[in-house]
Scaffold this motif. Structure first.
Motif, short mmCIF file in Angstrom:
data_model
loop_
_atom_site.label_atom_id
_atom_site.label_comp_id
_atom_site.label_asym_id
_atom_site.label_seq_id
_atom_site.Cartn_x
_atom_site.Cartn_y
_atom_site.Cartn_z
N ASP A 163 0.80 -1.21 0.00
CA ASP A 163 0.00 0.00 0.00
C ASP A 163 0.84 1.27 0.00
OD1 ASP A 163 -2.37 -1.50 0.08
OD2 ASP A 163 -2.31 -1.61 2.26
N GLY A 164 2.13 1.15 0.36
CA GLY A 164 3.03 2.30 0.29
C GLY A 164 2.94 3.22 1.48
N HIS A 165 1.81 3.77 1.75
CA HIS A 165 1.61 4.70 2.86
C HIS A 165 1.15 3.91 4.09
CE1 HIS A 165 0.41 8.14 5.15
NE2 HIS A 165 0.24 8.96 4.13
N GLY A 166 1.77 4.19 5.24
CA GLY A 166 1.39 3.47 6.45
C GLY A 166 -0.06 3.65 6.82
N HIS A 167 -0.62 4.85 6.58
CA HIS A 167 -2.05 5.06 6.86
C HIS A 167 -2.90 4.15 5.98
CE1 HIS A 167 -1.23 9.51 8.24
NE2 HIS A 167 -0.49 8.62 8.88
N HIS A 168 -2.52 4.03 4.71
CA HIS A 168 -3.26 3.15 3.80
C HIS A 168 -3.23 1.71 4.33
CE1 HIS A 168 -2.40 6.03 0.17
NE2 HIS A 168 -3.22 6.54 1.06
N GLN A 169 -2.06 1.28 4.72
CA GLN A 169 -1.92 -0.09 5.21
C GLN A 169 -2.78 -0.30 6.45
OE1 GLN A 169 2.15 -1.25 5.79
NE2 GLN A 169 1.65 -3.28 6.60
N VAL A 170 -2.77 0.65 7.37
CA VAL A 170 -3.57 0.52 8.58
C VAL A 170 -5.06 0.46 8.25
CG1 VAL A 170 -4.34 1.82 10.61
CG2 VAL A 170 -1.91 1.48 10.20
N SER A 171 -5.50 1.25 7.29
CA SER A 171 -6.93 1.19 6.94
C SER A 171 -7.30 -0.18 6.41
CB SER A 171 -7.27 2.28 5.91
OG SER A 171 -6.82 1.94 4.61
N GLY A 172 -6.40 -0.79 5.63
CA GLY A 172 -6.68 -2.14 5.13
C GLY A 172 -6.67 -3.17 6.23
N ILE A 173 -5.78 -3.02 7.22
CA ILE A 173 -5.71 -3.94 8.36
C ILE A 173 -6.96 -3.83 9.22
CG2 ILE A 173 -4.49 -4.42 10.51
CD1 ILE A 173 -1.90 -3.54 9.07
N LEU A 174 -7.33 -2.59 9.57
CA LEU A 174 -8.47 -2.40 10.46
C LEU A 174 -9.80 -2.74 9.78
CD1 LEU A 174 -7.48 0.88 12.33
CD2 LEU A 174 -7.28 -1.48 13.11
N ALA A 175 -9.87 -2.55 8.48
CA ALA A 175 -11.10 -2.93 7.77
C ALA A 175 -11.36 -4.43 7.94
CB ALA A 175 -10.99 -2.56 6.29
N ARG A 176 -10.31 -5.24 7.78
CA ARG A 176 -10.49 -6.68 7.93
C ARG A 176 -10.74 -7.06 9.39
NH1 ARG A 176 -9.82 -11.80 5.50
NH2 ARG A 176 -10.88 -13.14 7.03
N GLU A 177 -10.03 -6.42 10.32
CA GLU A 177 -10.27 -6.72 11.73
C GLU A 177 -11.70 -6.39 12.12
OE1 GLU A 177 -7.49 -5.02 14.44
OE2 GLU A 177 -5.73 -5.93 13.50
N ALA A 178 -12.21 -5.26 11.63
CA ALA A 178 -13.58 -4.88 11.95
C ALA A 178 -14.58 -5.89 11.38
CB ALA A 178 -13.87 -3.48 11.41
N PHE A 179 -14.33 -6.36 10.16
CA PHE A 179 -15.19 -7.40 9.58
C PHE A 179 -15.20 -8.63 10.48
CE2 PHE A 179 -15.52 -11.27 7.00
CZ PHE A 179 -16.73 -11.07 6.35
N ASP A 180 -14.04 -8.97 11.03
CA ASP A 180 -13.93 -10.19 11.83
C ASP A 180 -14.57 -10.05 13.21
OD1 ASP A 180 -12.57 -11.47 9.77
OD2 ASP A 180 -10.58 -10.98 10.56
N VAL A 181 -14.49 -8.87 13.83
CA VAL A 181 -14.88 -8.77 15.24
C VAL A 181 -16.14 -7.95 15.49
CG1 VAL A 181 -12.46 -8.98 15.90
CG2 VAL A 181 -13.51 -6.70 15.79
#
Length: 886
Positions: A163-181
């Motif tokens: 994703d290049g930008h750390g903010h972008h990467q975090v949004s992708g990580i948290l999107a999946r975590e939110a789907f899971d929990v």
């Protein structure tokens, strides 16, 4: 943000911006709303910043499929750059918030945010999470998922280093975590997510706009809508173009345009169907049939079972050339929805009737009941809008002035209901007020409004407190906004910790008039929001400005931050700017609080401000200060009250007007700096450039030259020309006149060019070539070590000797768009890099050009100088004097 009072005067002279009226009206709006009746599926897109959203997909979903669609941006884009003005930081975040809302009004989606502050570029998720509270941010994302209750989540980013930008990467990580929990109340009980109950989305996708090779689905977002007369890609182009502060003007393409997503996780029970899916919604029931197995009271069940037939009756009656034909069936549909909703709201969980299912317009009950509550609310809003359009009813709420004085003013509001249809309408009541800013007042005078007539009522609003951005109401905690309850996980009675977060930014209303009508025996809400003041501008026509509440007296100093030379006499005028928001004359006394070492020519001054008047009160301040930080503050007293704050208006034609508040104080960065005699600087401003006043405060004579004047200006008067950041990108006139700038250097002058993007690699811009990598090299850590390559280099040695200490206290970043390679004619001064990155020497490059000197710097002086960083000032003065060696 620098030069508050200067900005205040500048924007006050602008033409007042219109309120964006982006939604279709009349038959087009009626056709859209009817087409969406009974569509109960929802999609949430999650990204990191304003501009990350896949606008064509949003428009295709919201306007084409009539799916309730939303975009969740983790940040408001506060850490970016500004291509249309000088606002940076939180003020820029206010602009980009409004740009997103303007975009959503066009593409039809809703808008959410978390409380994350955009602190600037970061290289990876680890660095980002060192600034953002991961658990609190996850709670915010889950709060939005539980409140909006999407069946499908689309993550814009992959959640990987790709994703290049750390903010972008975090949004992708948290999107999946939110789907899971989001459905796990053990991991995150409802009290941790603003009181909103659990929700389990059905599908999780990753966007594949730019990587279609591994996509599992594609959609033609260029599909043409004959009712609207445009394709969804065309609508998306207009929506995308609202991001003007980022120079994201886009074309509105016609023809086929494919968009792609990849299915990553699914809870659809039939794996074969999931494997062969042909739609985002395969396996997700999109109508009222989804609630067929839900155990409901008889009133709700009876109404819901009747909805499909009522919906079909609307379709049969609809004639866009004669909208009144749809009034009766639409009214019947509204009555059924209202019956079901009223019954549900009265008994959230039927086993716990004391706990309502909806608080502050947010369904808080979990699971299928929450799904039903959201679906009923969305469909009812659509049906009411359709019925108002079919009946030809519109509402306006107008005020005689745009500003009122908080806690001391009453505002008359004329609420006008126009019946331009073919049948009578009954007005049952009016409520007006706002979200915490204005107290609510109600007028109940039931009456019939005949066709081709208007009903007018005057209500009076009492201003309770100033209207300000809710996320800026309290000091920020690091890189997280603190809108009140810093934990955001406690229900106090019936109040949410951060209720605006779960309502959605598009539903945060500072003012509104809600008119209760009865059309064909159906109860209907007509909402006029915001309440506006309108007037005719000779050149712009009708201009509407939202009503806002402000302090009775506002106090402002010239700047938030200023430089001052250490140990040398200071003699400057400090202007205190005053503005009254009251309708009577006010006597005001003004005084300054000064640091030890400074004195004013007067202890206090008293003047009379006329009604709604402005004034500036000058104080002459003299003395000396030692190096370090000091501050000057102002206070005003009037009618026994004390005022210590003011605001700067933020006004651009494409967004609603805003006000950025701050204390009436100037922080002084007192710097040990030597400015060589005879220096005369011509400054060509760049994007978001607040630098010239800072140089003047250091004692540097500066003349600001507009880019359009470069071709004819007498440059021989100056020793140095400075080109602001991204100026070549922003101005064709500058590029066309660049030969004059290079010739200025050849004749013995100094040229200092601040960073640009890839346009700097074009032949003819710089005297010798450079290359910039893709993605570009940058140093994002403001505390990254800096190596001085040659301590004896002239620009390091004087007139201010530069040491490692001069790189302390920098803000947000060191450098950006750094050259990867450069011609041998350039001499680098510094080497720096982020952890685990290759060293880069492209921060400051110096080259001889004829008899003069050319300096190219990618250091972020545009952030450092307005922030008062001492070392940045000392180094920049050295660069200005590059050709003036003693």
């Amino acid at each position: 943000m620098h030069g508050l009072a200067r900005v205040f005067l500048a924007v006050s002279l602008l033409a007042a911006p219109r309120l964006l009226i982006a939604q279709e009206r009349g038959a087009a709006a009626l056709g859209e709303e009817v087409r969406g009746l009974g569509v109960t599926t929802r999609v949430l897109m999650i990204g990191a910043h304003p501009d990350d959203e896949d606008t064509p997909l949003l428009a295709w979903l919201a306007r084409g499929q009539r799916v309730e669609t939303a975009y969740l941006s983790l940040t408001r884009g506060d850490g970016g750059q500004n291509l249309i003005g000088r606002e940076l930081g939180p003020a820029l975040g206010m602009i980009r918030t409004q740009e997103l809302l303007a975009a959503r009004r066009l593409d039809g989606a809703r808008q959410y945010f978390t409380r994350a502050y955009d602190f600037g570029f970061s290289r990876n998720a680890e660095e980002t999470f060192s600034q953002w509270d991961r658990e609190l941010l996850l709670r915010d994302v889950v709060s939005v998922v539980r409140a909006f209750r999407p069946h499908v989540i689309v993550a814009v980013f992959s959640g990987t280093p790709r994703d290049g930008h750390g903010h972008h990467q975090v949004s992708g990580i948290l999107a999946r975590e939110a789907f899971d929990v989001a459905g796990d109340t053990v991991r995150l009980p409802s009290r941790a997510t603003n009181g909103v109950g659990a929700w389990t989305p059905a599908k999780f996708y990753r966007a594949r706009r730019f990587r279609p090779d591994d996509a599992t689905l594609r959609m033609n977002v260029g599909e043409y809508d004959p009712v609207l007369g445009r394709s969804y890609a065309e609508i998306a182009g207009e929506s995308r173009s609202q991001h003007r502060s980022q120079a994201f003007g886009a074309l509105q393409p016609k023809g086929v345009r494919w968009d792609y997503v990849r299915l990553e996780a699914s809870r659809i029970s039939d794996p074969a169907a999931a494997a062969s899916e042909r739609s985002l919604f395969d396996g997700v029931s999109g109508g009222w049939a989804r609630f067929g197995a839900l155990e409901l009271p008889r009133a709700i069940r009876g109404a819901m079972d009747s909805l499909p037939a009522a919906r079909a009756a609307v379709d049969r009656a609809l004639d866009l050339r004669a909208p009144a034909s749809a009034v009766a069936p639409l009214a019947a549909y509204v009555r059924l929805l209202r019956t079901a909703q009223d019954s549900l709201l009265g008994s959230a969980d039927f086993r716990a009737p004391r706990r309502p299912c909806v608080i502050f317009y947010v369904p808080v009950c979990a699971g299928a009941l929450g799904d039903l509550a959201v679906s009923l609310e969305v469909d009812l809003e659509r049906a009411e809008r359709a019925l108002l359009n079919a009946a030809g009813v519109s509402v306006e709420a107008l005020a005689p002035r745009p500003l009122v004085a908080a806690a001391s003013d009453t505002l008359p509001v004329a609420v006008e209901v126009y019946n331009r249809g073919e049948m009578p309408v009954v007005l049952e009541g009016i409520t007006a007020g706002g979200d915490e800013t204005f107290t609510r007042t109600e007028a109940t005078a039931p009456r019939t409004i005949l066709p081709d007539s208007v009903s007018s009522d005057t209500l009076h609003l009492w201003s309770a407190r100033p209207t300000l951005a809710w996320w800026l109401a309290h000091p920020r905690a690091g890189a997280m906004f603190n809108p009140g309850d810093s934990q955001g996980d406690t229900l106090r009675g019936s109040l949410f910790g951060v209720r605006q977060l779960v309502r959605g930014e598009d539903r945060v209303r500072t003012t509104a008039a809600v008119v209760r009508l009865r059309i064909a025996d159906a109860p209907v809400r007509a909402i006029a929001s915001p309440i506006v003041h309108k007037h005719a501008d000779p050149s712009e026509g009708e201009v509407r400005r939202p009503v806002a509440s402000v302090p009775a007296i506002t106090v402002l100093l010239e700047s938030e931050i200023e430089y001052a030379p250490a140990g040398r006499p200071i003699d400057r005028t400090v202007r205190v700017w005053l503005q009254s928001a009251t309708t009577r004359a006010r006597e005001v006394t003004v005084s300054l609080t000064l640091p030890q070492g400074l004195r004013a020519d007067s202890a206090r001054r008293t003047l009379t401000l006329p009604p709604n008047g402005r004034a500036s009160v000058p104080f002459r301040v003299r003395g000396t200060l030692p190096a370090g930080w000091s501050s000057i503050s102002a206070q005003a007293t009037s009618d026994g009250a004390e005022y210590r704050a003011g605001y700067v208006p933020i006004e651009y034609p494409h967004i609603a007007p805003q006000r950025y508040y701050g204390p009436a104080a100037t922080h002084l960065s007192v710097v040990d700096v030597r400015v060589p005699p005879g220096l005369r600087v011509a400054y060509i401003p760049g994007a978001g450039d607040n630098t010239p006043p800072m140089l003047e405060q250091l004692g540097v004579p500066v003349t600001v030259i507009d880019t359009a004047a470069i071709a004819t200006a007498d440059l021989s008067r100056y020793t140095t020309i400075v080109v602001g950041p991204r100026a070549y990108e922003a101005s064709y006139a500058l590029t066309a006149a660049n030969r004059r700038i290079l010739e200025f250097a050849r004749r013995g002058g100094t040229v200092v060019v601040q960073y640009g993007q890839y346009e700097m690699t074009r032949p003819g811009i710089m005297p010798y070539p450079i290359t910039i990598a893709r993605p570009h090299d940058r140093v994002t850590r403001e505390d990254a070590p800096v190596a001085i390559l040659d301590p004896a280099a002239p620009l390091v040695r004087g007139p201010n000797r530069i040491t490692a200490k001069d790189f302390e206290g920098w803000v947000q970043e060191r450098a950006l768009y750094m050259p990867r390679t450069f011609a041998d004619q350039y001499t680098p001064l510094f080497e720096m890099h982020d952890p685990d990155e290759a060293p880069n020497r492209g921060a400051v490059l110096v080259a001889p050009v004829g008899r003069g000197t050319y300096v190219y710097t990618t250091l972020s002086f545009f952030r450092q100088l307005p922030a008062g960083v001492p070392g940045a000032a000392r180094l920049f003065v050295n660069l200005l004097a590059a050709a003036r060696r003693e």
